[in-house]
Design a protein around this motif. Structure first.
Motif, PDB file in Angstrom:
ATOM      1  N   CYS A 143      29.160  68.445  34.394  1.00  0.00           N
ATOM      2  CA  CYS A 143      30.300  67.543  34.152  1.00  0.00           C
ATOM      3  C   CYS A 143      30.367  66.410  35.162  1.00  0.00           C
ATOM      4  O   CYS A 143      31.277  65.582  35.115  1.00  0.00           O
ATOM      5  N   VAL A 202      37.107  75.407  40.590  1.00  0.00           N
ATOM      6  CA  VAL A 202      37.841  74.641  41.602  1.00  0.00           C
ATOM      7  C   VAL A 202      37.471  75.135  42.999  1.00  0.00           C
ATOM      8  O   VAL A 202      37.237  74.335  43.909  1.00  0.00           O
ATOM      9  N   ALA A 243      36.891  62.910  39.371  1.00  0.00           N
ATOM     10  CA  ALA A 243      37.995  63.755  38.923  1.00  0.00           C
ATOM     11  C   ALA A 243      37.621  64.456  37.624  1.00  0.00           C
ATOM     12  O   ALA A 243      37.143  63.820  36.687  1.00  0.00           O
ATOM     13  N   VAL A 244      37.825  65.758  37.598  1.00  0.00           N
ATOM     14  CA  VAL A 244      37.533  66.562  36.411  1.00  0.00           C
ATOM     15  C   VAL A 244      38.756  67.429  36.140  1.00  0.00           C
ATOM     16  O   VAL A 244      39.269  68.089  37.037  1.00  0.00           O
ATOM     17  N   SER A 245      39.209  67.434  34.914  1.00  0.00           N
ATOM     18  CA  SER A 245      40.383  68.240  34.574  1.00  0.00           C
ATOM     19  C   SER A 245      39.972  69.470  33.785  1.00  0.00           C
ATOM     20  O   SER A 245      38.884  69.542  33.225  1.00  0.00           O
ATOM     21  N   GLY A 246      40.868  70.445  33.746  1.00  0.00           N
ATOM     22  CA  GLY A 246      40.648  71.640  32.942  1.00  0.00           C
ATOM     23  C   GLY A 246      39.669  72.633  33.521  1.00  0.00           C
ATOM     24  O   GLY A 246      39.099  73.432  32.782  1.00  0.00           O
ATOM     25  N   LEU A 247      39.461  72.594  34.830  1.00  0.00           N
ATOM     26  CA  LEU A 247      38.530  73.542  35.455  1.00  0.00           C
ATOM     27  C   LEU A 247      39.188  74.896  35.661  1.00  0.00           C
ATOM     28  O   LEU A 247      40.382  74.988  35.927  1.00  0.00           O
TER      29      LEU A 247
END
Length: 99
Positions: free
Chosen positions: A69, A33, A24-28
């Motif tokens: 990332c 995405v 899980a990666v946030s702020g993309l």
């Protein structure tokens, strides 16, 4: 989209295979995405560019960000010698030289 960058942080080939790790990666950004969704199954950099309808140079930067990332892994393409064998490649070269 790529922050003005023209070179990816990770060296990628057109045939490098991308695969999402599931991390899980946030702020993309939306483009990241979209590229990540395409990488759910193994897919080449060239195919990602074609499906996103973006220049390969831009996609290399986007995908390199995802590799950096940890959201995507990149696997270098196999060498032609590894796929076809040296004997076959030498015969092909001989045939081309005779033409």
């Amino acid at each position: 989209m790529n922050g003005g960058r023209t070179r990816p942080k990770v060296e990628l080939d057109l045939l490098s295979l991308m695969l999402a790790t599931g991390r899980a990666v946030s702020g993309l950004e939306p483009e990241h995405v979209q590229a990540l969704r395409l990488c759910r199954m193994p897919i080449s950099v060239a195919e990602v560019a074609a499906r996103m309808r973006l220049p390969v140079a831009v996609v290399k930067v986007l995908v390199a960000d995802l590799v950096d990332c940890g959201a995507v892994t990149a696997q270098a393409p196999p060498s032609p010698a590894g796929i076809y064998g040296r004997d076959l490649l030498e015969k092909l070269l001989d045939g081309l030289q005779q033409i």
